[in-house]
Design a protein around this motif. Structure first.
Motif, PDB file in Angstrom:
ATOM      1  N   PRO A 155       0.245  -2.617   9.369  1.00  8.16           N
ATOM      2  CA  PRO A 155      -0.393  -2.051   8.183  1.00  8.16           C
ATOM      3  C   PRO A 155      -1.837  -2.524   8.008  1.00  8.16           C
ATOM      4  O   PRO A 155      -2.184  -3.644   8.396  1.00  8.16           O
ATOM      5  N   PHE A 156      -2.634  -1.666   7.423  1.00  8.52           N
ATOM      6  CA  PHE A 156      -4.012  -1.993   7.042  1.00  8.52           C
ATOM      7  C   PHE A 156      -4.827  -2.624   8.176  1.00  8.52           C
ATOM      8  O   PHE A 156      -5.313  -3.749   8.055  1.00  8.52           O
ATOM      9  N   VAL A 157      -4.952  -1.875   9.261  1.00  8.16           N
ATOM     10  CA  VAL A 157      -5.796  -2.348  10.365  1.00  8.16           C
ATOM     11  C   VAL A 157      -7.002  -1.434  10.594  1.00  8.16           C
ATOM     12  O   VAL A 157      -7.853  -1.736  11.417  1.00  8.16           O
TER      13      VAL A 157
ATOM     14  N   ASP B  85      -4.837   4.607  12.422  1.00  8.96           N
ATOM     15  CA  ASP B  85      -4.965   3.344  13.169  1.00  8.96           C
ATOM     16  C   ASP B  85      -3.699   2.508  13.060  1.00  8.96           C
ATOM     17  O   ASP B  85      -3.268   1.874  14.029  1.00  8.96           O
ATOM     18  N   GLU B  86      -3.104   2.513  11.876  1.00  7.84           N
ATOM     19  CA  GLU B  86      -1.879   1.738  11.648  1.00  7.84           C
ATOM     20  C   GLU B  86      -0.740   2.309  12.498  1.00  7.84           C
ATOM     21  O   GLU B  86       0.062   1.557  13.067  1.00  7.84           O
ATOM     22  N   ASP B  87      -0.683   3.645  12.587  1.00  7.69           N
ATOM     23  CA  ASP B  87       0.359   4.300  13.380  1.00  7.69           C
ATOM     24  C   ASP B  87       0.209   3.931  14.861  1.00  7.69           C
ATOM     25  O   ASP B  87       1.192   3.673  15.558  1.00  7.69           O
TER      26      ASP B  87
ATOM     27  N   GLY C 125       0.832  -1.205   0.000  1.00  2.38           N
ATOM     28  CA  GLY C 125       0.000   0.000   0.000  1.00  2.38           C
ATOM     29  C   GLY C 125       0.865   1.253   0.000  1.00  2.38           C
ATOM     30  O   GLY C 125       2.069   1.207  -0.269  1.00  2.38           O
ATOM     31  N   GLU C 126       0.227   2.382   0.330  1.00  2.00           N
ATOM     32  CA  GLU C 126       0.928   3.671   0.246  1.00  2.00           C
ATOM     33  C   GLU C 126       1.699   3.991   1.523  1.00  2.00           C
ATOM     34  O   GLU C 126       2.920   4.017   1.533  1.00  2.00           O
ATOM     35  N   ALA C 127       0.976   4.199   2.608  1.00  2.00           N
ATOM     36  CA  ALA C 127       1.595   4.623   3.869  1.00  2.00           C
ATOM     37  C   ALA C 127       0.595   4.369   4.990  1.00  2.00           C
ATOM     38  O   ALA C 127      -0.609   4.345   4.749  1.00  2.00           O
ATOM     39  N   PRO C 128       1.079   4.190   6.218  1.00  2.00           N
ATOM     40  CA  PRO C 128       0.138   3.946   7.320  1.00  2.00           C
ATOM     41  C   PRO C 128      -0.769   5.154   7.570  1.00  2.00           C
ATOM     42  O   PRO C 128      -0.379   6.291   7.321  1.00  2.00           O
TER      43      PRO C 128
ATOM     44  N   THR D 211       2.568  -4.833   3.377  1.00  2.00           N
ATOM     45  CA  THR D 211       3.401  -3.715   3.830  1.00  2.00           C
ATOM     46  C   THR D 211       3.021  -2.459   3.043  1.00  2.00           C
ATOM     47  O   THR D 211       2.029  -2.444   2.317  1.00  2.00           O
ATOM     48  N   ASN D 212       3.804  -1.409   3.201  1.00  2.07           N
ATOM     49  CA  ASN D 212       3.554  -0.138   2.521  1.00  2.07           C
ATOM     50  C   ASN D 212       4.850   0.396   1.916  1.00  2.07           C
ATOM     51  O   ASN D 212       5.936   0.050   2.385  1.00  2.07           O
ATOM     52  N   VAL D 213       4.718   1.277   0.933  1.00  2.97           N
ATOM     53  CA  VAL D 213       5.906   1.936   0.369  1.00  2.97           C
ATOM     54  C   VAL D 213       6.582   2.782   1.450  1.00  2.97           C
ATOM     55  O   VAL D 213       7.796   2.791   1.582  1.00  2.97           O
TER      56      VAL D 213
ATOM     57  N   LEU E 289      -6.974  -0.862  -7.420  1.00  2.00           N
ATOM     58  CA  LEU E 289      -7.410   0.339  -6.690  1.00  2.00           C
ATOM     59  C   LEU E 289      -7.217   0.142  -5.191  1.00  2.00           C
ATOM     60  O   LEU E 289      -7.272  -0.986  -4.684  1.00  2.00           O
ATOM     61  N   HIS E 290      -7.007   1.234  -4.500  1.00  2.00           N
ATOM     62  CA  HIS E 290      -6.764   1.181  -3.060  1.00  2.00           C
ATOM     63  C   HIS E 290      -8.095   0.960  -2.313  1.00  2.00           C
ATOM     64  O   HIS E 290      -9.109   1.566  -2.672  1.00  2.00           O
ATOM     65  N   PRO E 291      -8.101   0.119  -1.270  1.00  2.00           N
ATOM     66  CA  PRO E 291      -9.368  -0.088  -0.546  1.00  2.00           C
ATOM     67  C   PRO E 291      -9.944   1.198   0.052  1.00  2.00           C
ATOM     68  O   PRO E 291     -11.180   1.327   0.139  1.00  2.00           O
TER      69      PRO E 291
HETATM   70  N1  URA Z   1      -3.564   2.846   3.636  1.00  2.00           N
HETATM   71  C1  URA Z   1      -2.379   2.347   3.222  1.00  2.00           C
HETATM   72  O1  URA Z   1      -1.956   2.571   2.095  1.00  2.00           O
HETATM   73  N2  URA Z   1      -1.702   1.588   4.084  1.00  2.00           N
HETATM   74  C2  URA Z   1      -2.124   1.284   5.301  1.00  2.00           C
HETATM   75  O2  URA Z   1      -1.425   0.579   6.016  1.00  2.00           O
HETATM   76  C3  URA Z   1      -3.363   1.817   5.706  1.00  2.00           C
HETATM   77  C4  URA Z   1      -4.067   2.590   4.865  1.00  2.00           C
END
Ligand code: URA
Length: 265
Positions: free
Chosen positions: A133-135, A126-128, A120-123, A159-161, A237-239
């Motif tokens: 990632p992606f929680v 919630d992820e932080d 994905g892109e970045a946390p 994971t994320n970039v 596409l991103h969720p």
């Molecule tokens: N969006 C992202 O791209 N990554 C995550 O971990 C959460 C949301």
């Protein structure tokens, strides 16, 4: 507070609030005739000594210029030989300013031996907080999408970039992305998955080194190239985007079916 958080204002820069309305504008500048033994600079220093301001909560600023930060990231990423070493190298790296405002290094979740790696892109917030990632809401949708093709966090690696949350969930800058690129590329090499699913435009553009939009890129298999490997990859596409545009879920369903077919072939 909720209103602030919704607006993206979710970090504190000072220990105590500053009432800007009570600040009196300084009088017009006048020529200073020094009558006492104290110069204005000495008086200011004295005042600061008597009223020390609380230290800001944020960590010290990364002082490396971007080019040097990229070079250092490349050097330390290249030296790592395991995921544990990579995580350690990333947590001791101070060349990316995003680290100053983030609470956690969000490294990865799932099974590093899985055939598929999701990027994905970045946390987000919630992820932080959880360091995974992606929680958040987008992550819950992602889990349902994975379940629809028989996958979960034991059969996928996520994971994320960018491993640090950008403040207020803003899009990472090009400089931040380039500073983090050596880490995600080494991450891919160390996991060495059979295939990658790139979640969203930011991930796809970074890994494919293109400026094309995700609507043009999605659904077409490509090769992601790093210094030492080449892995087949599918942009989708991103969720988080699907939460805003649910009508586009059908496009992602096509991509997921294509992923499932590749995994089973
Ligand atoms: N969006 C992202 O791209 N990554 C995550 O971990 C959460 C949301």
């Amino acid at each position: 507070m909720e209103w602030y958080v919704e607006s993206g204002v979710d970090i504190l820069l000072e220990d105590s609030p500053i009432d800007r309305f009570s600040e009196v504008p300084p009088p017009p500048r006048q020529k200073v005739i020094q009558v006492s033994g104290h110069s204005p600079a000495e008086r200011l220093a004295k005042k600061a000594e008597n009223n020390p301001r609380p230290a800001p909560l944020i960590k010290p600023q990364a002082i490396m210029p971007d080019g040097a930060a990229v070079k250092m990231a490349e050097e330390i990423a290249a030296k790592t030989n395991t995921l544990k070493e990579l995580k350690q190298a990333m947590s001791s790296f101070n060349g990316c300013n995003l680290k100053r405002t983030a609470k956690s290094l969000v490294f990865a979740d799932g099974n590093p031996d899985a055939k598929v790696m999701l990027i994905g892109e970045a946390p987000g917030r919630d992820e932080d907080i959880q360091g995974l990632p992606f929680v958040g809401r987008a992550g819950q949708l992602l889990d349902r999408q994975l379940a629809a093709i028989g996958l979960d966090r034991d059969s996928a690696y996520i994971t994320n970039v960018i491993p640090w949350r950008p403040p207020g969930n803003r899009t990472p800058t090009l400089q931040e992305t380039e500073i983090c690129r050596p880490f995600i590329e080494r991450h891919i090499e160390l996991v060495n998955p059979d295939m990658i699913l790139m979640l969203g435009g930011s991930s796809a553009k970074t890994l494919m080194k293109t400026s094309d939009g995700i609507m043009k890129l999605r659904g077409k298999w490509v090769e992601v190239q790093t210094a030492r490997t080449q892995i087949k990859a599918l942009p989708t596409l991103h969720p988080a985007y699907l939460l805003r545009q649910p009508s586009h879920k059908k496009l992602v369903w096509q991509d997921l079916l294509s992923l499932k077919q590749s995994l089973n072939s």
